[in-house]
Write an enzyme that holds these catalytic residues in place. Structure first.
Site, PDB file in Angstrom:
ATOM      1  N   GLU A 178      -0.262 -15.213  56.186  1.00 26.33           N
ATOM      2  CA  GLU A 178      -1.366 -15.816  56.948  1.00 26.33           C
ATOM      3  C   GLU A 178      -2.370 -16.459  56.003  1.00 26.33           C
ATOM      4  OE1 GLU A 178      -2.101 -12.283  59.214  1.00 26.33           O
ATOM      5  OE2 GLU A 178      -0.215 -12.646  60.289  1.00 26.33           O
ATOM      6  N   GLU A 192       8.139 -10.201  54.270  1.00 24.79           N
ATOM      7  CA  GLU A 192       7.692 -10.463  55.635  1.00 24.79           C
ATOM      8  C   GLU A 192       8.154 -11.857  56.062  1.00 24.79           C
ATOM      9  OE1 GLU A 192       4.147  -7.688  56.648  1.00 24.79           O
ATOM     10  OE2 GLU A 192       3.353  -9.583  55.934  1.00 24.79           O
ATOM     11  N   SER A 194       7.090  -7.276  63.004  1.00 25.61           N
ATOM     12  CA  SER A 194       7.430  -6.622  64.273  1.00 25.61           C
ATOM     13  C   SER A 194       8.111  -5.264  64.101  1.00 25.61           C
ATOM     14  CB  SER A 194       8.306  -7.537  65.133  1.00 25.61           C
ATOM     15  OG  SER A 194       7.635  -8.755  65.396  1.00 25.61           O
TER      16      SER A 194
END
Ligand code: 13P
Length: 261
Positions: free
Chosen positions: A97, A167, A213
């Site tokens: 992010e 990730e 997730s």
């Protein structure tokens, strides 16, 4: 045997009341359990509050970012010294992010890795590919570049305080996707091989967590893979019972690993 890491990344969620209660519930649930390494990374403004609510438990405190200077004229930034002052043991660096939304480069992330390790923090370096990169068969190249550039000029002596979080960006959040255990294992092997090329044998001891997730329902299948040494958890780390359920899965897997040795 590598210790399993279960780390909660709260991202920009919670308010003071929620952060305090979540920390307390996790502290009570984990107690002094130390077969797995458990940490939570709340937003900066709640670090002190969370630290005080974790007292007496073995849950460690982590931060989600830092600025790579000890102090100075860097308005709005937070230094590694400040994080240590607040009781942080870990810092997440290079989260996708921040790479994507705040334009962080591998070079800047590398500076942060050095400064954080020099200051005495444990670094969780995040790497991962976009869906486009995966579909274009660029996953290995992307991961290798992020590892090579992110860890440039690092000495093998620092490895005990470094972990990697794989990730895949397409699996983060409510995308409806998570990597299959086999996909995760395959990419963790890519990462470990690259680490071995850079650092030699000590690369075998580096913890590689999977993130994207992770839920109580898929944690066992992921954590049973030989190179999946833990989880970096977003959404499910905001619910104490879900996070604690994943911690329990990791403890169970640790017991299985011990028996298999
Ligand atoms: P989710 O668990 O919500 O997919 O987030 C993963 C992540 O980005 C952790 O850093």
């Amino acid at each position: 045997m590598r210790q399993k890491f279960i780390i909660g990344n709260w991202k920009m969620h919670t308010n003071a009341d929620e952060a305090g209660r979540l920390a307390k519930a996790i502290a009570v649930g984990v107690g002094t359990e130390d077969r797995v390494c458990v940490a939570v990374c709340p937003p900066f403004p709640y670090l002190a509050l969370v630290a005080s609510n974790l007292k007496g438990s073995s849950v460690a405190l982590g931060a989600q970012n830092l600025y790579p200077e000890k102090e100075g004229a860097f308005t709005g930034e937070v230094s590694p010294t400040m994080l240590l002052d607040l009781g942080c043991k870990f810092v997440i660096l290079g989260h996708s992010e921040r790479r994507q939304k705040l334009g962080e480069s591998n070079g800047f992330i590398n500076q942060k890795v050095h400064v954080a390790l020099d200051a005495g923090l444990n670094v969780i370096l995040c790497v991962g590919e976009t869906l486009e990169q995966r579909e274009a068969n660029q996953t290995t190249e992307v991961l290798e570049q992020q590892i090579i550039l992110g860890l440039a000029a690092l000495s093998a002596d620092s490895l005990p305080r470094l972990s990697i979080a794989y990730e895949p960006i397409w699996a983060i959040g409510n995308t409806g996707h998570h990597a299959t255990p086999e996909q995760a294992e395959m990419e963790h092997i890519v990462i470990r091989k690259r680490l071995a090329q850079m650092f030699g044998k000590p690369a075998q001891s580096v913890v590689i967590q999977y993130g994207g997730s992770v839920k109580p329902e898929n944690a066992a299948a992921l954590l049973s893979q030989p190179n999946v040494d833990g989880a970096l958890i977003g959404g499910a780390s905001l619910k104490a019972e879900q996070f604690l359920a994943i911690v329990q899965v990791a403890i169970k897997q640790t017991q299985t690993d011990v028996k298999a040795k």
